[in-house]
Design a protein around this motif. Structure first.
Motif, PDB file in Angstrom:
ATOM      1  N   LEU A   2       1.249  -1.151   0.376  1.00  0.00           N
ATOM      2  CA  LEU A   2      -0.396  -0.217  -0.136  1.00  0.00           C
ATOM      3  C   LEU A   2       0.810   1.292   0.025  1.00  0.00           C
ATOM      4  N   GLU A   3       0.669   2.076  -1.246  1.00  0.00           N
ATOM      5  CA  GLU A   3       0.953   3.282  -0.617  1.00  0.00           C
ATOM      6  C   GLU A   3       0.507   4.583  -0.374  1.00  0.00           C
ATOM      7  N   ILE A  58       1.677   0.564  10.156  1.00  0.00           N
ATOM      8  CA  ILE A  58       3.207   1.464  10.573  1.00  0.00           C
ATOM      9  C   ILE A  58       3.291   1.995   9.209  1.00  0.00           C
ATOM     10  N   TYR A  59       3.935   3.094   8.522  1.00  0.00           N
ATOM     11  CA  TYR A  59       4.380   3.446   7.388  1.00  0.00           C
ATOM     12  C   TYR A  59       5.323   3.883   7.294  1.00  0.00           C
ATOM     13  N   SER A  68       1.577  -4.159   9.604  1.00  0.00           N
ATOM     14  CA  SER A  68      -0.019  -3.972   9.638  1.00  0.00           C
ATOM     15  C   SER A  68      -0.415  -4.767  10.737  1.00  0.00           C
ATOM     16  N   VAL A  69      -1.146  -5.023  11.572  1.00  0.00           N
ATOM     17  CA  VAL A  69      -1.076  -5.896  12.509  1.00  0.00           C
ATOM     18  C   VAL A  69      -2.661  -5.743  13.190  1.00  0.00           C
ATOM     19  N   GLU A  70      -3.862  -6.879  13.915  1.00  0.00           N
ATOM     20  CA  GLU A  70      -4.206  -6.323  14.915  1.00  0.00           C
ATOM     21  C   GLU A  70      -3.765  -6.859  16.253  1.00  0.00           C
ATOM     22  N   LEU A  71      -4.162  -6.282  17.423  1.00  0.00           N
ATOM     23  CA  LEU A  71      -3.721  -6.677  18.266  1.00  0.00           C
ATOM     24  C   LEU A  71      -4.966  -6.700  19.374  1.00  0.00           C
ATOM     25  N   VAL A  91      -2.842   4.559  14.989  1.00  0.00           N
ATOM     26  CA  VAL A  91      -3.387   3.176  15.650  1.00  0.00           C
ATOM     27  C   VAL A  91      -5.465   3.677  15.769  1.00  0.00           C
ATOM     28  N   THR A  92      -5.909   2.092  15.437  1.00  0.00           N
ATOM     29  CA  THR A  92      -7.478   2.871  15.018  1.00  0.00           C
ATOM     30  C   THR A  92      -8.023   1.614  16.428  1.00  0.00           C
ATOM     31  N   GLY A  93      -8.710   2.352  17.567  1.00  0.00           N
ATOM     32  CA  GLY A  93      -9.350   1.777  18.745  1.00  0.00           C
ATOM     33  C   GLY A  93     -11.035   1.631  18.441  1.00  0.00           C
ATOM     34  N   GLU A  94     -11.610   1.115  19.020  1.00  0.00           N
ATOM     35  CA  GLU A  94     -13.231   1.245  19.018  1.00  0.00           C
ATOM     36  C   GLU A  94     -13.778   1.632  19.258  1.00  0.00           C
ATOM     37  N   THR A  95     -13.110   2.763  19.297  1.00  0.00           N
ATOM     38  CA  THR A  95     -13.361   4.675  19.938  1.00  0.00           C
ATOM     39  C   THR A  95     -12.782   5.131  19.163  1.00  0.00           C
ATOM     40  N   ASP A  96     -11.285   5.032  18.881  1.00  0.00           N
ATOM     41  CA  ASP A  96     -10.600   6.462  18.941  1.00  0.00           C
ATOM     42  C   ASP A  96      -9.688   6.342  17.996  1.00  0.00           C
TER      43      ASP A  96
END
Length: 105
Positions: A2-3, A58-59, A68-71, A91-96
């Motif tokens: 992905l670019e 991380i770019y 790219s990882v789901e934690l 970082v993409t969280g449930e609400t943030d």
């Protein structure tokens, strides 16, 4: 691979597709997400403190996706294999959503 066109003004990082998503969905920036240590020594894990599951991307500053990882339970991201330099950690969280510079030494 992905670019993404990322713009760094020395303080903030702007990734057009990600920020447009944030503005469109009304998600705000990282009140309940923190990242440490930063800077990090290459090979050491970066810990993500957040509620619930998170997606971590991380770019490079040029916009190439490095990791790219789901934690879920163990919220650490390995930096082994990453060259010293500056990266964009998203970082993409449930609400943030939280985007910051990650420095690898």
């Amino acid at each position: 691979e992905l670019e993404v066109d990322a713009i760094c003004d020395g303080t903030d990082v702007f990734i057009p597709g990600i920020m447009e998503h944030v503005e469109r969905t009304g998600i705000h920036s990282g009140d309940s997400i923190s990242v440490y240590p930063n800077p990090v020594v290459s090979g050491m894990p970066v810990s993500i403190e957040a509620e619930g599951d998170v997606q971590v991307d991380i770019y490079t500053l040029g916009g190439s996706l490095v990791n790219s990882v789901e934690l879920t339970d163990n919220k650490t991201v390995e930096t082994s294999g990453m060259a010293a330099g500056m990266y964009i950690l998203h970082v993409t969280g449930e609400t943030d959503v939280y985007t910051t510079k990650l420095i690898v030494k």
